[in-house]
Design a protein around this motif. Structure first.
Motif, PDB file in Angstrom:
ATOM      1  N   ASP A 498       0.865  -1.181   0.000  1.00  0.00           N
ATOM      2  CA  ASP A 498       0.000   0.000   0.000  1.00  0.00           C
ATOM      3  C   ASP A 498       0.905   1.236   0.000  1.00  0.00           C
ATOM      4  OD1 ASP A 498      -1.573   2.246   0.817  1.00  0.00           O
ATOM      5  OD2 ASP A 498      -3.101   0.879   1.587  1.00  0.00           O
ATOM      6  N   ALA A 499       1.014   1.878  -1.156  1.00  0.00           N
ATOM      7  CA  ALA A 499       1.986   2.965  -1.324  1.00  0.00           C
ATOM      8  C   ALA A 499       1.757   4.109  -0.339  1.00  0.00           C
ATOM      9  CB  ALA A 499       1.937   3.485  -2.762  1.00  0.00           C
ATOM     10  N   ASP A 500       0.501   4.448  -0.066  1.00  0.00           N
ATOM     11  CA  ASP A 500       0.214   5.571   0.831  1.00  0.00           C
ATOM     12  C   ASP A 500       0.651   5.265   2.266  1.00  0.00           C
ATOM     13  OD1 ASP A 500      -0.837   7.067  -1.228  1.00  0.00           O
ATOM     14  OD2 ASP A 500      -2.884   6.353  -0.898  1.00  0.00           O
ATOM     15  N   LYS A 501       0.311   4.061   2.744  1.00  0.00           N
ATOM     16  CA  LYS A 501       0.679   3.689   4.110  1.00  0.00           C
ATOM     17  C   LYS A 501       2.192   3.513   4.242  1.00  0.00           C
ATOM     18  CE  LYS A 501      -3.709   1.453   5.312  1.00  0.00           C
ATOM     19  NZ  LYS A 501      -4.366   0.180   5.698  1.00  0.00           N
ATOM     20  N   ALA A 502       2.813   2.888   3.233  1.00  0.00           N
ATOM     21  CA  ALA A 502       4.268   2.722   3.266  1.00  0.00           C
ATOM     22  C   ALA A 502       4.959   4.079   3.221  1.00  0.00           C
ATOM     23  CB  ALA A 502       4.725   1.854   2.100  1.00  0.00           C
ATOM     24  N   GLY A 503       4.391   5.006   2.462  1.00  0.00           N
ATOM     25  CA  GLY A 503       4.946   6.358   2.400  1.00  0.00           C
ATOM     26  C   GLY A 503       4.871   7.063   3.742  1.00  0.00           C
ATOM     27  N   ALA A 504       3.764   6.848   4.465  1.00  0.00           N
ATOM     28  CA  ALA A 504       3.631   7.446   5.801  1.00  0.00           C
ATOM     29  C   ALA A 504       4.671   6.849   6.758  1.00  0.00           C
ATOM     30  CB  ALA A 504       2.222   7.211   6.331  1.00  0.00           C
ATOM     31  N   SER A 505       4.933   5.543   6.623  1.00  0.00           N
ATOM     32  CA  SER A 505       5.960   4.910   7.457  1.00  0.00           C
ATOM     33  C   SER A 505       7.340   5.465   7.138  1.00  0.00           C
ATOM     34  CB  SER A 505       5.947   3.393   7.237  1.00  0.00           C
ATOM     35  OG  SER A 505       4.710   2.830   7.622  1.00  0.00           O
ATOM     36  N   LEU A 506       7.608   5.691   5.860  1.00  0.00           N
ATOM     37  CA  LEU A 506       8.892   6.278   5.449  1.00  0.00           C
ATOM     38  C   LEU A 506       9.061   7.669   6.057  1.00  0.00           C
ATOM     39  CD1 LEU A 506      11.453   6.254   3.592  1.00  0.00           C
ATOM     40  CD2 LEU A 506      10.013   7.350   1.857  1.00  0.00           C
ATOM     41  N   ASP A 507       7.999   8.456   6.030  1.00  0.00           N
ATOM     42  CA  ASP A 507       8.063   9.809   6.598  1.00  0.00           C
ATOM     43  C   ASP A 507       8.389   9.759   8.095  1.00  0.00           C
ATOM     44  OD1 ASP A 507       7.520  10.942   4.157  1.00  0.00           O
ATOM     45  OD2 ASP A 507       5.362  11.135   4.519  1.00  0.00           O
ATOM     46  N   LYS A 508       7.843   8.761   8.789  1.00  0.00           N
ATOM     47  CA  LYS A 508       8.155   8.622  10.215  1.00  0.00           C
ATOM     48  C   LYS A 508       9.639   8.348  10.425  1.00  0.00           C
ATOM     49  CE  LYS A 508       3.862   7.065  12.416  1.00  0.00           C
ATOM     50  NZ  LYS A 508       3.213   5.942  13.124  1.00  0.00           N
ATOM     51  N   LEU A 509      10.181   7.474   9.585  1.00  0.00           N
ATOM     52  CA  LEU A 509      11.605   7.166   9.698  1.00  0.00           C
ATOM     53  C   LEU A 509      12.457   8.400   9.444  1.00  0.00           C
ATOM     54  CD1 LEU A 509      12.114   3.695   7.942  1.00  0.00           C
ATOM     55  CD2 LEU A 509      12.067   4.184  10.386  1.00  0.00           C
ATOM     56  N   ARG A 510      12.120   9.126   8.392  1.00  0.00           N
ATOM     57  CA  ARG A 510      12.938  10.280   7.999  1.00  0.00           C
ATOM     58  C   ARG A 510      12.763  11.464   8.941  1.00  0.00           C
ATOM     59  NH1 ARG A 510      12.542  10.653   1.313  1.00  0.00           N
ATOM     60  NH2 ARG A 510      14.206   9.145   0.890  1.00  0.00           N
ATOM     61  N   ASP A 511      11.534  11.716   9.364  1.00  0.00           N
ATOM     62  CA  ASP A 511      11.240  12.954  10.085  1.00  0.00           C
ATOM     63  C   ASP A 511      11.257  12.803  11.605  1.00  0.00           C
ATOM     64  OD1 ASP A 511      10.865  13.987   7.563  1.00  0.00           O
ATOM     65  OD2 ASP A 511       8.680  13.744   7.607  1.00  0.00           O
ATOM     66  N   GLU A 512      11.066  11.573  12.116  1.00  0.00           N
ATOM     67  CA  GLU A 512      10.985  11.386  13.559  1.00  0.00           C
ATOM     68  C   GLU A 512      12.093  10.482  14.101  1.00  0.00           C
ATOM     69  OE1 GLU A 512       7.086   9.997  14.590  1.00  0.00           O
ATOM     70  OE2 GLU A 512       6.074  11.414  13.250  1.00  0.00           O
ATOM     71  N   VAL A 513      12.180   9.267  13.557  1.00  0.00           N
ATOM     72  CA  VAL A 513      13.114   8.283  14.113  1.00  0.00           C
ATOM     73  C   VAL A 513      14.565   8.675  13.858  1.00  0.00           C
ATOM     74  CG1 VAL A 513      13.837   5.867  14.075  1.00  0.00           C
ATOM     75  CG2 VAL A 513      11.404   6.454  13.870  1.00  0.00           C
ATOM     76  N   ARG A 514      14.899   9.029  12.643  1.00  0.00           N
ATOM     77  CA  ARG A 514      16.289   9.354  12.314  1.00  0.00           C
ATOM     78  C   ARG A 514      16.815  10.564  13.088  1.00  0.00           C
ATOM     79  NH1 ARG A 514      17.517  10.371   6.124  1.00  0.00           N
ATOM     80  NH2 ARG A 514      16.008  12.017   6.543  1.00  0.00           N
ATOM     81  N   PRO A 515      16.086  11.703  13.126  1.00  0.00           N
ATOM     82  CA  PRO A 515      16.614  12.848  13.887  1.00  0.00           C
ATOM     83  C   PRO A 515      16.827  12.534  15.373  1.00  0.00           C
ATOM     84  CG  PRO A 515      14.811  13.528  12.460  1.00  0.00           C
ATOM     85  CD  PRO A 515      14.826  12.039  12.446  1.00  0.00           C
ATOM     86  N   ALA A 516      15.996  11.640  15.921  1.00  0.00           N
ATOM     87  CA  ALA A 516      16.073  11.340  17.358  1.00  0.00           C
ATOM     88  C   ALA A 516      17.167  10.337  17.688  1.00  0.00           C
ATOM     89  CB  ALA A 516      14.727  10.796  17.841  1.00  0.00           C
ATOM     90  N   THR A 517      17.756   9.731  16.680  1.00  0.00           N
ATOM     91  CA  THR A 517      18.770   8.691  16.931  1.00  0.00           C
ATOM     92  C   THR A 517      20.067   9.000  16.183  1.00  0.00           C
ATOM     93  OG1 THR A 517      17.794   7.353  15.136  1.00  0.00           O
ATOM     94  CG2 THR A 517      17.031   6.915  17.381  1.00  0.00           C
ATOM     95  N   LEU A 518      20.149   8.605  14.944  1.00  0.00           N
ATOM     96  CA  LEU A 518      21.361   8.802  14.146  1.00  0.00           C
ATOM     97  C   LEU A 518      21.670  10.278  13.936  1.00  0.00           C
ATOM     98  CD1 LEU A 518      20.637   6.016  11.506  1.00  0.00           C
ATOM     99  CD2 LEU A 518      22.443   5.950  13.243  1.00  0.00           C
ATOM    100  N   GLY A 519      20.631  11.093  13.894  1.00  0.00           N
ATOM    101  CA  GLY A 519      20.823  12.518  13.659  1.00  0.00           C
ATOM    102  C   GLY A 519      21.533  13.235  14.785  1.00  0.00           C
ATOM    103  N   LYS A 520      21.620  12.627  15.963  1.00  0.00           N
ATOM    104  CA  LYS A 520      22.265  13.270  17.113  1.00  0.00           C
ATOM    105  C   LYS A 520      23.775  13.020  17.169  1.00  0.00           C
ATOM    106  CE  LYS A 520      18.223  13.363  20.161  1.00  0.00           C
ATOM    107  NZ  LYS A 520      17.671  12.929  21.468  1.00  0.00           N
ATOM    108  N   VAL A 521      24.275  12.158  16.270  1.00  0.00           N
ATOM    109  CA  VAL A 521      25.705  11.838  16.264  1.00  0.00           C
ATOM    110  C   VAL A 521      26.399  12.697  15.213  1.00  0.00           C
ATOM    111  CG1 VAL A 521      27.433  10.026  16.013  1.00  0.00           C
ATOM    112  CG2 VAL A 521      25.176   9.486  16.958  1.00  0.00           C
TER     113      VAL A 521
END
Length: 755
Positions: A498-521
């Motif tokens: 489901d492209a829309d749902k998968a796209g929303a999951s991608l946005d979470k990774l890019r906009d929320e998960v990454r800045p809070a983890t890898l983005g701090k190094v």
């Protein structure tokens, strides 16, 4: 405007005159050009578009990191082992035996490496009915599809021994093989069908074998020469298979059309009593001029693709531009030389009841070349131009209305092929059991020291938060490349196919998960790529390219029409009518392929979206190709007006005398494009249906109703050209003489011709 005497002048007339006088030299130069282009192209070889150059955004950054590090990421494959009955689970002995047999069989092929058991990697579904055996293909990932067949055969053999289970393979290599086979079969079908279809229509149009063969021969040689030129140019602008396919499509369409315009005018003049020399000169000055104006306009439109910043689009634009330029040059040089050489023999191989002489004899007997059908239509349109304009424009606006809700995306495997390929079912079953498992997001982590404590901690946090955030259900795998200080993190996205749902999951990774983890190094780069990310980045970059491409094409097309016809009104109406044609094509695409209205009529399925690249591609191609008919018809109207006819009479004469050639050209284009609408891939169906529908609308409603209605309402204002624009270059050419009897003496370059 007015009568009088004028000189036959212009590039097309001079080129045609020279070629007719030096016919063997012209033919020899063309043959030499084609042979040299093919030979040099073969010797130079072709440079393919690199994966890192195909897209922008994070996808490009990730590909560049991998390329610079020299990491050859292998093609990963997955084998789904799934119980057919609810009572069987992965803990059963038979299930475990099947997994062991699969691992042994694929390893025995010698084509794979790093075969992993689902019991070690925890790739067992929550219900316990499905498990994934994972491995990598040996060798270059780009060519893994060529080597995967023995592995597929080994898996099929294991399936035969375990009928109670479903054992199927899917992955980058197997999908590439499936896609390549389907794509190759589709285009072979299109290529083998297009030329015979075009030739058949030309036989009906000309009623003579030799006359029908000339346009096909010129189009084919233009395509051959362009293939060689593409190989040479690829060292500056890399090319790909898509560019070659589009070049073939456009080359056949314009190559045949340009010759058709030229031949029909030369025939018309000879039928009216002109000598062969005079007929050829008039065809060069009129249809030749229309070909040059149209060809330059098409080239400008194709050049718009160079502003997208996408390597595939740039390759398509350059390849299309080259084939149009080659076909245009061939039409105004080698074609008149061949016609001069053949003389009356161009009518060899007459087909009973199809030859124009026979049709004229059975018709009005006047040999006017005017279409009785379009004469009747024009009578109504010119009598009530206002009503005709409102009805035709309203109809096209209604057809275009669905385009306002257009949704674009890169089509998934099941959207592209439906149920026609077995691997689509495998794709869906893997996604159902392991959401996102067949197309995981890939995080390419680059650090100064990938094994540093803070980097390892950030990687662990990223893995945990990817699941806790709801972006993934896991498992999240990490593969370290210590020497290059790079880590690959594979994250199955919630949403799966489901492209829309998968796209929303991608946005979470890019906009929320990454800045809070890898983005701090400090010093860590972590672009996220994969199929879903690639689709999003492609959409974003394409959206940014729409405005500059649109502006470039429209502005330059406007300027070319303004300079070619010395009329501000003609330039404006040309742009508006072409935009209306493109809008109607968009509306049909959305209605059929997004909403599914009448999809079964074209053997399609309502996939819910239009493939991302198609709208911009269609705009550029259609805006260019529609100028073929527009320039040809308006040139004929202007020609009649120059001779002193009233604007209304000139419209009537121009439309009905060009109706036959425009109809023939449109039928050829619709037939060739329609072939692509019969192919199995939904993206090819969308392209074929969109192009065919637009050309059909353009050659009928636009040129037969809207154009004459608008011009009739405008009257003498059609030729409005402000005095302050007189300083602009004059690209108009004086047209040939109107057919009269008895015939005048042959015209030569620089000689006066009465008009």
């Amino acid at each position: 405007m007015g009568n009088g005497e004028t000189r036959v002048r212009g590039i097309a007339a001079r080129a045609g005159g020279w070629s007719a006088r030096h016919r063997w030299a012209a033919v020899g130069i063309w043959v030499l050009f084609v042979v040299l282009a093919m030979g040099l192209g073969s010797a130079a070889g072709s440079v393919e578009v690199k994966e890192s150059d195909q897209l922008g955004g994070e996808t490009h950054t990730a590909a560049k990191i991998i390329e610079d590090a020299g990491i050859d990421e292998p093609a990963s494959e997955t084998i789904l082992v799934q119980a057919k009955d609810a009572g069987v689970t992965s803990t059963d002995a038979a299930f475990r035996a099947a997994v062991a047999d699969v691992m042994k069989a694929v390893d025995a092929t010698g084509r794979v490496t790093d075969v992993q058991s689902p019991y070690d990697t925890d790739t067992v579904s929550k219900d316990g009915r499905s498990a994934l055996v994972q491995f990598d293909m040996r060798g270059d990932a780009d060519t893994a599809g060529d080597r995967v067949e023995p592995v597929l055969n080994a898996v099929a053999d294991v399936q035969k021994d375990h009928s109670e289970l479903r054992i199927e393979e899917i992955g980058g290599a197997s999908m590439n093989k499936t896609f390549s086979d389907a794509f190759g079969d589709d285009f072979k079908k299109a290529e083998y069908s297009a030329v015979p279809v075009a030739l058949g229509i030309l036989l009906i149009a000309f009623g003579a074998v030799v006359a029908a063969l000339l346009p096909v021969a010129l189009a084919v040689t233009a395509i051959m020469a362009t293939m060689g030129l593409m190989a040479i140019v690829s060292h500056l602008q890399p090319m790909d298979d898509t560019a070659s396919s589009v070049m073939l499509l456009v080359g056949l369409a314009v190559g045949v059309d340009y010759c058709l315009f030229y031949l029909r005018r030369e025939r018309e003049e000879r039928a009216a009593g002109r000598t062969p020399e005079a007929a050829l000169q008039i065809a060069a000055a009129t249809s030749g001029r229309a070909i040059i104006v149209s060809g330059v306009t098409v080239c400008v439109a194709m050049a718009g693709m160079l502003f997208t910043g996408l390597a595939t689009f740039e390759a398509m634009g350059l390849a299309s531009l080259m084939v149009v330029a080659v076909a245009m040059v061939g039409s105004v040089t080698v074609l008149p030389a061949l016609l001069s050489l053949l003389g009356g023999r161009v009518e060899k191989g007459r087909i009973p009841f199809l030859h124009p002489d026979k049709r004229r004899k059975n018709g009005n007997g006047k040999g006017s070349g005017e279409s009785r059908f379009w004469t009747a239509v024009l009578k109504v349109v010119l009598a009530k131009p206002g009503i005709s304009l409102v009805v035709a424009a309203g109809t096209l606006l209604a057809i275009a209305a669905p385009a306002l809700g257009m949704k674009t995306q890169n089509l998934t495997l099941d959207q592209e092929f439906g149920d026609s390929l077995p691997i689509v079912g495998t794709y869906n079953r893997v996604n159902d059991a392991f959401p996102g498992g067949s197309d995981p997001a890939e995080v390419i982590v680059k650090a100064q020291d990938i094994n540093a404590a803070d980097v390892q901690s950030a990687l662990a946090d990223f893995r945990a938060q990817a699941i806790s955030s709801g972006a993934s259900r896991g498992p999240v795998d990490i593969k370290l490349h210590d020497a290059e200080n790079i880590a690959f993190v594979y994250v199955p996205l919630v949403g799966g196919s489901d492209a829309d749902k998968a796209g929303a999951s991608l946005d979470k990774l890019r906009d929320e998960v990454r800045p809070a983890t890898l983005g701090k190094v400090d010093g860590v780069e972590a672009p996220i790529t994969g199929q879903v990310a690639g689709s999003k980045d492609f959409n974003d970059q394409l959206a940014g390219a729409v405005a500059p491409v649109f502006a470039f094409v429209v502005v330059f097309a406007f300027l070319l029409m303004l300079l070619s016809f010395r009329s501000l009104t003609i330039a404006i109406t040309s742009i508006v009518l072409n935009l209306l044609s493109v809008g109607a094509a968009y509306g049909i695409l959305v209605a059929v392929f997004q909403h599914g209205w009448g999809a079964s009529l074209v053997g399609a399925e309502g996939v819910g979206a239009i493939i991302t690249w198609l709208p911009l591609f269609l705009f550029v191609i259609l805006f260019g190709l529609s100028m073929d008919y527009h320039v040809f018809v308006v040139s004929r109207i202007r020609e009649a007006r120059l001779r002193g006819r009233t604007t209304k009479d000139a419209i009537q004469h121009g439309v009905v005398t060009t109706a036959g050639v425009v109809t023939s050209a449109a039928v050829i284009m619709v037939a060739v494009f329609g072939i692509f609408g019969t192919l199995s891939m939904q993206s090819m169906k969308q392209m074929g249906v969109g192009l065919a529908a637009a050309v059909l609308i353009d050659a009928t409603i636009i040129r037969g109703v809207l154009l004459p209605a608008v011009m009739a309402l405008l009257g003498e204002r059609n030729w409005y050209f402000p005095k302050w624009l007189n300083r602009l270059p004059d690209l108009t050419h004086d047209e040939g003489a109107e057919t009269v009897s008895p015939p005048p003496p042959p015209a030569v370059e620089g000689e006066r011709v009465r008009v």
